[in-house]
Design a protein around this motif. Sequence first.
Motif, PDB file in Angstrom:
ATOM      1  N   GLY A 208       0.778  -1.225   0.000  1.00 52.64           N
ATOM      2  CA  GLY A 208       0.000   0.000   0.000  1.00 52.64           C
ATOM      3  C   GLY A 208       0.809   1.274   0.000  1.00 52.64           C
ATOM      4  N   SER A 209       2.120   1.164   0.139  1.00 52.28           N
ATOM      5  CA  SER A 209       2.955   2.370   0.186  1.00 52.28           C
ATOM      6  C   SER A 209       3.495   2.703  -1.206  1.00 52.28           C
ATOM      7  N   PRO A 210       3.870   3.977  -1.434  1.00 51.76           N
ATOM      8  CA  PRO A 210       4.422   4.361  -2.739  1.00 51.76           C
ATOM      9  C   PRO A 210       5.747   3.667  -3.019  1.00 51.76           C
ATOM     10  N   VAL A 211       5.963   3.351  -4.290  1.00 51.90           N
ATOM     11  CA  VAL A 211       7.240   2.818  -4.757  1.00 51.90           C
ATOM     12  C   VAL A 211       7.912   3.947  -5.528  1.00 51.90           C
TER      13      VAL A 211
ATOM     14  N   VAL B 220       3.153  -4.147  -8.144  1.00 51.15           N
ATOM     15  CA  VAL B 220       2.997  -2.692  -8.135  1.00 51.15           C
ATOM     16  C   VAL B 220       1.835  -2.314  -9.033  1.00 51.15           C
ATOM     17  N   HIS B 221       1.026  -1.347  -8.592  1.00 50.67           N
ATOM     18  CA  HIS B 221      -0.130  -0.893  -9.374  1.00 50.67           C
ATOM     19  C   HIS B 221      -0.126   0.631  -9.432  1.00 50.67           C
ATOM     20  N   THR B 222      -0.659   1.159 -10.522  1.00 53.20           N
ATOM     21  CA  THR B 222      -0.741   2.617 -10.685  1.00 53.20           C
ATOM     22  C   THR B 222      -1.562   3.265  -9.577  1.00 53.20           C
ATOM     23  N   ALA B 223      -1.227   4.517  -9.271  1.00 53.13           N
ATOM     24  CA  ALA B 223      -2.019   5.315  -8.337  1.00 53.13           C
ATOM     25  C   ALA B 223      -2.796   6.407  -9.059  1.00 53.13           C
ATOM     26  N   LEU B 224      -2.746   6.414 -10.383  1.00 51.14           N
ATOM     27  CA  LEU B 224      -3.433   7.452 -11.150  1.00 51.14           C
ATOM     28  C   LEU B 224      -4.943   7.242 -11.129  1.00 51.14           C
ATOM     29  N   SER B 225      -5.675   8.347 -11.129  1.00 54.35           N
ATOM     30  CA  SER B 225      -7.137   8.271 -11.228  1.00 54.35           C
ATOM     31  C   SER B 225      -7.607   9.323 -12.225  1.00 54.35           C
ATOM     32  N   GLY B 226      -8.498  10.228 -11.816  1.00 53.61           N
ATOM     33  CA  GLY B 226      -9.065  11.190 -12.752  1.00 53.61           C
ATOM     34  C   GLY B 226      -8.380  12.539 -12.715  1.00 53.61           C
ATOM     35  N   GLU B 227      -9.188  13.578 -12.950  1.00 54.66           N
ATOM     36  CA  GLU B 227      -8.660  14.927 -13.010  1.00 54.66           C
ATOM     37  C   GLU B 227      -8.148  15.378 -11.644  1.00 54.66           C
ATOM     38  N   LYS B 228      -7.251  16.375 -11.683  1.00 55.15           N
ATOM     39  CA  LYS B 228      -6.673  16.909 -10.458  1.00 55.15           C
ATOM     40  C   LYS B 228      -6.794  18.432 -10.453  1.00 55.15           C
ATOM     41  N   ALA B 229      -6.770  18.999  -9.272  1.00 53.28           N
ATOM     42  CA  ALA B 229      -6.711  20.449  -9.128  1.00 53.28           C
ATOM     43  C   ALA B 229      -5.241  20.849  -9.003  1.00 53.28           C
ATOM     44  N   TYR B 230      -4.838  21.857  -9.760  1.00 52.51           N
ATOM     45  CA  TYR B 230      -3.460  22.318  -9.753  1.00 52.51           C
ATOM     46  C   TYR B 230      -3.415  23.766  -9.279  1.00 52.51           C
ATOM     47  N   ALA B 231      -2.417  24.123  -8.507  1.00 47.77           N
ATOM     48  CA  ALA B 231      -2.291  25.476  -7.978  1.00 47.77           C
ATOM     49  C   ALA B 231      -1.012  26.118  -8.498  1.00 47.77           C
TER      50      ALA B 231
ATOM     51  N   LEU C 127       1.863   2.104  -6.392  1.00 47.72           N
ATOM     52  CA  LEU C 127       1.694   1.602  -5.032  1.00 47.72           C
ATOM     53  C   LEU C 127       1.991   0.109  -4.987  1.00 47.72           C
ATOM     54  N   ALA C 128       2.682  -0.322  -3.937  1.00 48.84           N
ATOM     55  CA  ALA C 128       2.952  -1.757  -3.760  1.00 48.84           C
ATOM     56  C   ALA C 128       1.644  -2.478  -3.430  1.00 48.84           C
ATOM     57  N   THR C 129       1.375  -3.556  -4.112  1.00 50.67           N
ATOM     58  CA  THR C 129       0.152  -4.331  -3.852  1.00 50.67           C
ATOM     59  C   THR C 129       0.359  -5.385  -2.780  1.00 50.67           C
ATOM     60  N   ARG C 130       1.609  -5.588  -2.356  1.00 49.43           N
ATOM     61  CA  ARG C 130       1.937  -6.478  -1.241  1.00 49.43           C
ATOM     62  C   ARG C 130       3.292  -6.061  -0.707  1.00 49.43           C
ATOM     63  N   ASP C 131       3.693  -6.627   0.395  1.00 50.20           N
ATOM     64  CA  ASP C 131       5.031  -6.350   0.925  1.00 50.20           C
ATOM     65  C   ASP C 131       6.071  -6.828  -0.091  1.00 50.20           C
ATOM     66  N   ILE C 132       7.091  -6.017  -0.288  1.00 51.72           N
ATOM     67  CA  ILE C 132       8.166  -6.373  -1.231  1.00 51.72           C
ATOM     68  C   ILE C 132       9.485  -6.334  -0.465  1.00 51.72           C
ATOM     69  N   ALA C 133      10.198  -7.445  -0.494  1.00 47.85           N
ATOM     70  CA  ALA C 133      11.457  -7.548   0.240  1.00 47.85           C
ATOM     71  C   ALA C 133      12.624  -7.060  -0.611  1.00 47.85           C
ATOM     72  N   VAL C 134      13.696  -6.687   0.051  1.00 50.50           N
ATOM     73  CA  VAL C 134      14.919  -6.300  -0.645  1.00 50.50           C
ATOM     74  C   VAL C 134      15.393  -7.459  -1.524  1.00 50.50           C
ATOM     75  N   GLY C 135      15.724  -7.146  -2.777  1.00 51.92           N
ATOM     76  CA  GLY C 135      16.192  -8.153  -3.723  1.00 51.92           C
ATOM     77  C   GLY C 135      15.109  -8.757  -4.587  1.00 51.92           C
ATOM     78  N   GLU C 136      13.837  -8.421  -4.317  1.00 50.90           N
ATOM     79  CA  GLU C 136      12.736  -8.953  -5.133  1.00 50.90           C
ATOM     80  C   GLU C 136      12.567  -8.159  -6.425  1.00 50.90           C
TER      81      GLU C 136
END
Length: 506
Positions: A66-69, A94-105, A78-87
């Motif tokens: 669930g954390s960012p890669v 890993v899965h995308t975190a992109l969705s729809g439109e965003k607000a930009y400032a 985002l990691a879809t499961r725990d990933i160990a060093v060397g994997e």
Amino acid sequence: MLYRRAMVETLSKPVTVMRISAEDHVAVALQPLEAGTEVVVDGQAIHLRDAIPAGHKFAVLPIAAGSPVRRYRAPIGLATRDIAVGEHVHVHNVHTALSGEKAYAFSGARTEEHKAQSSRSFRGYVRPDGSVGTRNELWILPTVGCVGRLGERLAAKGNLRSPANVDGVHAFNHPFGCSQLGADLDGTAAVIASLALNPNAGGVLLLGLGCESNQLEELLKRIPEDRRHRLRVLRAQSESDEFAAGEALIDELLGLMVEDRREEVSLSKLRLGVKCGGSDAMSGLTANPLIGLMADAVTEAGGAAILTEIPEIFGAENLLLERATSEEVFDKLSGLVNSFKRYFIENGEPVSENPSPGNIAGGITTLEEKSLGAVQKGGLAPVCDVIGYGERISTTGLTVLEAPGNDAVSTTALAAAGATITLFSTGRGTPLGSPVPTMKIASNHSLAERKPGWIDFDAGLVLEKGMAGAADLLLDRIIAVASGEPARNESNDERAIGIWKRGVTL
């Protein structure tokens, strides 16, 4: 800002893995590595738990589900499961975190940098409006697909009579121009009219049928009066012998073009399109940042570079938005990114529907990763303008152009926008060419060695000569091509256009 300028300069040889930053959770294998291999990354010995194909990633830090890669100092998903060093780190965990439109400032304008006087030059064709072509070609542009083959036959015959200082007669067939409505038809007309104004076209024959939706009279209104002296028009339905009429018009244009000569001009006169296709995980390490250095060299000299492929900006748009030279440019760019996301959503597709199967096989896991590598082609130049599909650049510096990632469509849009040469990075290879010289920059030695007939430059040299050394060699090659040496696509007679079809077909 990405690592680009510092990367690779101090690499020891042989290099088997690469990590961009200490912030990154992953490193990239530069050659196939077997499970059980021990590699050293930033002084840390890592035991590989999996086999890692060349160009693929492995974890150098533990990553929780669930954390960012992070790669390129930014999240690539985002990691879809725990990933160990060397994997192995890829689509299976890993899965995308992109969705729809965003607000930009908007947080402030990037100051446009002072243009440095460049000592580099090329030999080009100076046009009456001050633009400079890298070629002196006669282009036959059909208004509609019905006369596309007629154009090709005329080009073949015209090349037999072409004088030595005319670089060729080329027809650009396409299936559109009729049975289109509204904005869809407008886009077709805009691209054809803008192609007619490219400086590489020393003469243009607009070839119509007569009854098509894309009427010649309306198309001509898009071309300024002072640019029509090298343009001729043929309506096939109005001629008893359309081929003979076309030949006569081609001869007329060739008679004008025979007087054109190459002149020594500053690098500031170059209009550089940048593009990637068939990318792999090495593209973001070698070819794309190297092309970015070329965009910087041209824009810093006072020239123009054009970046497109808007879906391949998703997830990396902030790297461009922070370089906008005004709030107006910022709003245009953020609006373009969001409108392209709506285009996906309204057609029932997720905005993350990318990378392609070839990209994935080459080691790219998510669209964020692809985008973070792809935007490097724009270098570090301020973003001076944002233009719509079929529009032409009107300023120097870096312009962002509305177009999809499709290779044929985006390279055509770049030529229509005014690019007189396009740099096309690739990790998988493609023979495709556009109306202008389309130089293929291989991301790795293997591709350059396997496909020498496709590849103009081997960016794998970055790993041996450093970024600066490879950049000097590539700029020399660009100047040679701009001065008349054929790009590989030209040697192979690979020239085509693709038009972005977006609406109803009647």
